[in-house]
Design an enzyme around this catalytic site. Structure first.
Site, PDB file in Angstrom:
ATOM      1  N   ASP A   4       0.815  -1.214   0.000  1.00  0.00           N
ATOM      2  CA  ASP A   4       0.000   0.000   0.000  1.00  0.00           C
ATOM      3  C   ASP A   4       0.852   1.268   0.000  1.00  0.00           C
ATOM      4  O   ASP A   4       0.648   2.165  -0.823  1.00  0.00           O
ATOM      5  CB  ASP A   4      -0.929   0.014   1.218  1.00  0.00           C
ATOM      6  CG  ASP A   4      -2.050  -1.013   1.103  1.00  0.00           C
ATOM      7  OD1 ASP A   4      -1.959  -1.886   0.222  1.00  0.00           O
ATOM      8  OD2 ASP A   4      -2.997  -0.948   1.901  1.00  0.00           O
ATOM      9  N   ASP A  38      -7.686   5.795  11.992  1.00  0.00           N
ATOM     10  CA  ASP A  38      -6.312   6.284  11.895  1.00  0.00           C
ATOM     11  C   ASP A  38      -6.188   7.572  11.096  1.00  0.00           C
ATOM     12  O   ASP A  38      -5.348   8.422  11.401  1.00  0.00           O
ATOM     13  CB  ASP A  38      -5.409   5.210  11.294  1.00  0.00           C
ATOM     14  CG  ASP A  38      -4.992   4.161  12.317  1.00  0.00           C
ATOM     15  OD1 ASP A  38      -5.136   4.437  13.525  1.00  0.00           O
ATOM     16  OD2 ASP A  38      -4.533   3.084  11.914  1.00  0.00           O
ATOM     17  N   ARG A  59      -0.195   6.359  16.960  1.00  0.00           N
ATOM     18  CA  ARG A  59      -0.383   7.321  15.866  1.00  0.00           C
ATOM     19  C   ARG A  59       0.133   8.721  16.171  1.00  0.00           C
ATOM     20  O   ARG A  59       0.747   9.359  15.314  1.00  0.00           O
ATOM     21  CB  ARG A  59      -1.858   7.378  15.433  1.00  0.00           C
ATOM     22  CG  ARG A  59      -2.427   6.057  14.899  1.00  0.00           C
ATOM     23  CD  ARG A  59      -1.412   5.270  14.124  1.00  0.00           C
ATOM     24  NE  ARG A  59      -1.986   4.123  13.433  1.00  0.00           N
ATOM     25  CZ  ARG A  59      -1.304   3.024  13.153  1.00  0.00           C
ATOM     26  NH1 ARG A  59      -0.050   2.918  13.550  1.00  0.00           N
ATOM     27  NH2 ARG A  59      -1.865   2.026  12.498  1.00  0.00           N
ATOM     28  N   SER A 108      -6.053  -7.970   8.206  1.00  0.00           N
ATOM     29  CA  SER A 108      -5.064  -6.895   8.279  1.00  0.00           C
ATOM     30  C   SER A 108      -4.440  -6.870   9.666  1.00  0.00           C
ATOM     31  O   SER A 108      -5.133  -7.054  10.674  1.00  0.00           O
ATOM     32  CB  SER A 108      -5.745  -5.552   7.987  1.00  0.00           C
ATOM     33  OG  SER A 108      -4.858  -4.482   8.179  1.00  0.00           O
TER      34      SER A 108
END
Length: 411
Positions: free
Chosen positions: A18, A129, A100, A183
């Site tokens: 990605d 996110d 994050r 994922s």
């Protein structure tokens, strides 16, 4: 945003399919210079391939950043959050959420260092996110330009991503040519698995989902006993050995893994409005939470502890929703940190087949008084007749209410 507005962008880059596609897409769509940033947060993966792949895609060496942030992550983000005993919706230890703001912070620092005017991330338009990254970006650099490819491009399927990669000679791992079963996001605090085969909340997760813990049924038949030492609310040692924050969490992760501790299958409420199912493993964090609460149990005043507990859900929600750098989180943190002044001492625990059991706690600042609590002769430390007036005063409003109710025909 107009394409010509971006000169240089700092991309949060993992080296996977990605973000490699995003890297090339930024170059072709925005015709801009790309700086890659790969964070080592203890995810357990070799990061050298990310550097090599960035070079292969034409990124100059001075524009490739691979940073070991493990100590900063635990010291400045995980530990402050654990001082608050933060649990989102009463269960989730916020392993992805707390990573994050650190990634975003470092991106902004690199943008300042390299003269970049934009930052980019690989979060989708459905998840939390994107919010966490971008709230942090704007809090730290209000004028920064943000590029979120998943909200802009037309590469809406795995097939299209692979086709784009092949067109631009982006190396693709063989296992990426098929659909991944779920994922995974990981760091030193936890591992998170979601999507694909995990989307049906009735279906039990396959054992392959759990990557950081053994099955509780397979854990040793003998309990593991440990002692965790605290200073001012932070764990500083295990079994008499002083450890750095990252080393300590690593050791707790090993202990948790070997005893099948820290699995959670959760349906949660995302900030964007939908419910999602995730399977989380937080072995060290689960042990740390139990130990910290035990340490607080003998060192915090009752009302201070209850006030802190009442504010915890709000604190956890702020972290989950991405407001780490917001003034209200900082205010709550100040209150939490003030409460931790006396949270120093040792906690003894038994780890056994998925369970974390507190078996002892002691502190030089303990508020626990054996003399007052004993069932034996307390030698006058506590006058039991004092309880009569205490009870009557607390019962006064109840008695008045009951008498008024009788006059009015109520119960």
């Amino acid at each position: 945003m107009r394409v010509k507005d971006v000169r240089k962008v700092v991309l949060a880059y993992s080296g996977g399919l990605d973000t490699s596609v995003i890297l090339k897409w930024l170059q072709t769509t925005y015709n801009c210079e790309v700086v890659t940033f790969t964070a080592d947060l203890g995810q357990g993966e070799e990061l050298a391939p990310a550097r090599d792949k960035a070079r292969l895609l034409g990124i100059r060496e001075e524009n490739i950043f691979v940073d070991d942030l493990r100590e900063e992550f635990v010291r400045d983000f995980v530990f402050p959050m654990f001082r608050a005993n933060a649990l989102y919706e009463g269960q989730y230890l916020l392993g992805t959420s707390i990573a994050r703001p650190l990634i975003a912070k470092r991106q902004i620092e690199i943008a300042e260092q390299t003269g970049a005017d934009a930052v980019a991330h690989g979060a989708t338009g459905k998840g939390n996110d994107q919010v966490r990254f971008e709230l942090a970006y704007y809090a730290l650099k209000p004028e920064v330009k943000v590029i979120a490819p998943w909200r802009e491009w037309d590469l809406t399927s795995r097939t299209k991503l692979i086709e784009f990669a092949e067109q631009h000679q982006i190396p693709i791992a063989k296992d990426k040519r098929g659909e991944a079963p779920f994922s995974v996001d990981a760091n030193l605090l936890h591992s998170s698995s979601e999507g694909k085969v995990l989307e049906e909340p009735w279906d039990a997760p396959d054992e392959m989902v759990w990557q950081r813990t053994i099955r509780p049924e397979d854990a040793p038949d003998r309990a593991t006993e440990i002692v965790v030492e605290f200073e001012r609310g932070d764990a500083v040692g295990i079994d008499g050995q002083r450890l750095s924050p990252a080393a300590l969490l690593t050791r707790l992760n090993q202990l948790g893994r070997d005893n099948g501790i820290g699995r959670l299958d959760l349906v949660e409420n995302r900030f964007v409005g939908m419910k999602s199912r995730g399977c989380y493993e937080t072995p060290g964090g689960t042990i740390l939470l139990a130990a910290h609460r035990a340490m607080e149990s003998i060192t915090l005043d009752r009302e201070a502890a209850h006030l802190k507990d009442s504010l915890m859900p709000r604190y956890a929600e702020l972290v989950y929703n991405g407001f780490w750098f917001a003034p209200e989180r900082r205010m709550l943190q100040a209150l939490v940190d003030e409460s931790q002044r006396s949270v120093t001492g040792e906690v003894r625990l038994k780890l056994y087949k998925g369970n974390t059991v507190v078996t002892g706690r002691r502190s030089p600042h303990s508020l626990y008084s054996m003399k007052h609590v004993t069932f034996e002769d307390d030698e006058g430390a506590y006058d039991q007749t004092d309880a009569q007036g205490f009870i009557k005063l607390n019962a006064l409003r109840l008695r008045l209410g009951a008498m008024a109710g009788r006059r009015g025909g109520g119960l």
